[in-house]
Write a protein that holds these residues in place. Structure first.
Motif, PDB file in Angstrom:
ATOM      1  N   GLU A  79       0.831  -1.205   0.000  1.00  0.00           N
ATOM      2  CA  GLU A  79       0.000   0.000   0.000  1.00  0.00           C
ATOM      3  C   GLU A  79       0.865   1.255   0.000  1.00  0.00           C
ATOM      4  O   GLU A  79       0.583   2.217  -0.715  1.00  0.00           O
ATOM      5  CB  GLU A  79      -0.915  -0.002   1.218  1.00  0.00           C
ATOM      6  CG  GLU A  79      -1.857   1.198   1.263  1.00  0.00           C
ATOM      7  CD  GLU A  79      -2.802   1.151   2.442  1.00  0.00           C
ATOM      8  OE1 GLU A  79      -3.539   2.129   2.648  1.00  0.00           O
ATOM      9  OE2 GLU A  79      -2.798   0.131   3.163  1.00  0.00           O
ATOM     10  N   ARG A  80       1.939   1.247   0.796  1.00  0.00           N
ATOM     11  CA  ARG A  80       2.829   2.414   0.838  1.00  0.00           C
ATOM     12  C   ARG A  80       3.497   2.629  -0.508  1.00  0.00           C
ATOM     13  O   ARG A  80       3.614   3.762  -0.983  1.00  0.00           O
ATOM     14  CB  ARG A  80       3.874   2.244   1.945  1.00  0.00           C
ATOM     15  CG  ARG A  80       3.329   2.507   3.351  1.00  0.00           C
ATOM     16  CD  ARG A  80       4.450   2.761   4.328  1.00  0.00           C
ATOM     17  NE  ARG A  80       5.303   1.602   4.497  1.00  0.00           N
ATOM     18  CZ  ARG A  80       5.047   0.587   5.323  1.00  0.00           C
ATOM     19  NH1 ARG A  80       3.953   0.612   6.069  1.00  0.00           N
ATOM     20  NH2 ARG A  80       5.874  -0.432   5.434  1.00  0.00           N
ATOM     21  N   SER A  83       2.353   1.754  -3.388  1.00  0.00           N
ATOM     22  CA  SER A  83       1.336   2.246  -4.307  1.00  0.00           C
ATOM     23  C   SER A  83       1.089   3.742  -4.107  1.00  0.00           C
ATOM     24  O   SER A  83       0.989   4.503  -5.068  1.00  0.00           O
ATOM     25  CB  SER A  83       0.034   1.468  -4.109  1.00  0.00           C
ATOM     26  OG  SER A  83      -1.002   1.985  -4.909  1.00  0.00           O
ATOM     27  N   ASN A  84       0.999   4.158  -2.847  1.00  0.00           N
ATOM     28  CA  ASN A  84       0.793   5.576  -2.545  1.00  0.00           C
ATOM     29  C   ASN A  84       1.961   6.424  -3.040  1.00  0.00           C
ATOM     30  O   ASN A  84       1.767   7.524  -3.552  1.00  0.00           O
ATOM     31  CB  ASN A  84       0.607   5.777  -1.043  1.00  0.00           C
ATOM     32  CG  ASN A  84      -0.723   5.229  -0.545  1.00  0.00           C
ATOM     33  OD1 ASN A  84      -1.650   5.050  -1.318  1.00  0.00           O
ATOM     34  ND2 ASN A  84      -0.795   4.948   0.746  1.00  0.00           N
ATOM     35  N   HIS A  85       3.168   5.913  -2.873  1.00  0.00           N
ATOM     36  CA  HIS A  85       4.347   6.632  -3.349  1.00  0.00           C
ATOM     37  C   HIS A  85       4.323   6.753  -4.867  1.00  0.00           C
ATOM     38  O   HIS A  85       4.674   7.795  -5.419  1.00  0.00           O
ATOM     39  CB  HIS A  85       5.626   5.909  -2.901  1.00  0.00           C
ATOM     40  CG  HIS A  85       5.880   6.018  -1.426  1.00  0.00           C
ATOM     41  ND1 HIS A  85       6.663   5.114  -0.741  1.00  0.00           N
ATOM     42  CD2 HIS A  85       5.449   6.913  -0.507  1.00  0.00           C
ATOM     43  CE1 HIS A  85       6.698   5.456   0.544  1.00  0.00           C
ATOM     44  NE2 HIS A  85       5.971   6.542   0.702  1.00  0.00           N
ATOM     45  N   ILE A 108       1.662   6.769  -6.827  1.00  0.00           N
ATOM     46  CA  ILE A 108       0.635   7.745  -7.175  1.00  0.00           C
ATOM     47  C   ILE A 108       1.161   9.163  -6.986  1.00  0.00           C
ATOM     48  O   ILE A 108       0.928  10.051  -7.811  1.00  0.00           O
ATOM     49  CB  ILE A 108      -0.631   7.526  -6.314  1.00  0.00           C
ATOM     50  CG1 ILE A 108      -1.299   6.204  -6.691  1.00  0.00           C
ATOM     51  CG2 ILE A 108      -1.615   8.679  -6.489  1.00  0.00           C
ATOM     52  CD1 ILE A 108      -2.408   5.786  -5.750  1.00  0.00           C
ATOM     53  N   PHE A 109       1.901   9.371  -5.902  1.00  0.00           N
ATOM     54  CA  PHE A 109       2.458  10.697  -5.614  1.00  0.00           C
ATOM     55  C   PHE A 109       3.428  11.126  -6.710  1.00  0.00           C
ATOM     56  O   PHE A 109       3.370  12.263  -7.201  1.00  0.00           O
ATOM     57  CB  PHE A 109       3.171  10.684  -4.265  1.00  0.00           C
ATOM     58  CG  PHE A 109       3.917  11.953  -3.954  1.00  0.00           C
ATOM     59  CD1 PHE A 109       3.243  13.096  -3.545  1.00  0.00           C
ATOM     60  CD2 PHE A 109       5.294  12.003  -4.086  1.00  0.00           C
ATOM     61  CE1 PHE A 109       3.931  14.270  -3.266  1.00  0.00           C
ATOM     62  CE2 PHE A 109       5.993  13.170  -3.811  1.00  0.00           C
ATOM     63  CZ  PHE A 109       5.312  14.310  -3.398  1.00  0.00           C
ATOM     64  N   GLU A 120       1.641  11.900  -9.926  1.00  0.00           N
ATOM     65  CA  GLU A 120       0.951  13.183  -9.779  1.00  0.00           C
ATOM     66  C   GLU A 120       1.915  14.352  -9.974  1.00  0.00           C
ATOM     67  O   GLU A 120       1.612  15.309 -10.700  1.00  0.00           O
ATOM     68  CB  GLU A 120       0.301  13.258  -8.395  1.00  0.00           C
ATOM     69  CG  GLU A 120      -0.577  14.468  -8.166  1.00  0.00           C
ATOM     70  CD  GLU A 120      -1.947  14.342  -8.821  1.00  0.00           C
ATOM     71  OE1 GLU A 120      -2.654  15.367  -8.877  1.00  0.00           O
ATOM     72  OE2 GLU A 120      -2.297  13.241  -9.296  1.00  0.00           O
TER      73      GLU A 120
END
Length: 250
Positions: free
Chosen positions: A15-16, A18-20, A22-23, A26
């Protein structure tokens, strides 16, 4: 002895990561749309991106794969990664649309968005007039009432968005429905950015123009529905087309 990683820990790591990813997508995506990396220029090398965003090479590679899929960059072995011309980007990608809509001066983007709406939304309204039933039309009239009685810009914008989305759905064409959902999402973002000086004074006129669309659809009058939708789109464009938010300096 084989060490087994706890499932919760493994999930948390994924999850981390994936979040990284996405960041990073972006940040690079917004920078490209803003022109910080013009067409045909190279974006920073992977090690530099890792340091810039404090992420692993795996995250950078995944972020680049995502941007490649959006048509924004191209990577070549032993050469590097360069930005592709904007006319090669996937403009129906939700992120690409959102990045354009959030620019400080999205005037040119708004013009293109207006043009494509004018191509397919009147056609969708004409189709809806041949397919909508009584319940469908009642829903459209209810949305017109919401436009007329809305007490805030947010409520007004949501009712407007829902009305156009409903017309596209009533066309019965899945391609129109999907296309409209994406474009309307971008238009909603632009609409919320605009300081709508005529609200609440102008909402009655807007509601009446939308009511004309609903009335034509309910009557099965395809060409009237087509013309009424074109009128609404053109009027909307005139209301915000010269906005200082969209075109600073005017």
């Amino acid at each position: 002895m084989t060490l087994v990683q706890p499932a919760g820990l493994a999930g948390g790591l994924v999850e981390r990561a994936s979040n990284h990813t996405i960041f990073v997508v972006e940040q690079i995506g917004r920078a490209i749309v803003a022109g910080e990396y013009p067409a045909e220029t190279m974006i920073p090398l992977d090690p530099d991106l890792c340091e810039m965003f404090n992420v692993s090479r795996t995250v950078v590679r995944e972020a680049k794969k995502t941007l490649i899929a959006k048509g924004m960059i191209q990577s070549k072995a032993k050469v590097g990664t360069h930005v592709r011309p904007s006319d090669e980007w996937n403009m129906f990608d939700e992120d690409v649309l959102r990045w354009h809509a959030s620019m400080r001066s999205p005037g040119a983007f708004y013009d293109e968005l207006f043009e494509i709406r004018l191509i397919f939304e009147p056609a969708a309204a004409a189709q809806a007039a041949t397919r909508a039933n009584t319940a469908d039309c009642a829903a459209l009239f209810a949305l017109c009432d919401m436009l007329a009685t809305s007490e805030s810009r947010a409520d007004f914008a949501v009712a407007d968005y829902d009305f156009h989305k409903q017309v596209l759905k009533l066309s019965g064409n899945r391609f129109l429905n999907s296309l409209g959902d994406i474009v309307q999402t971008a238009l909603h973002s632009l609409f919320m950015l605009e300081a709508h000086e005529r609200f609440p004074e102008g909402k009655e006129e807007v509601a009446q123009n939308h009511h004309a669309i609903a009335r034509a659809i309910a009557s099965g009058a395809a060409e009237e529905a087509r013309a009424a939708m074109a009128t609404v789109i053109r009027n909307g464009y005139r209301r915000v087309g010269d906005s200082p938010v969209l075109r600073p300096g005017l």
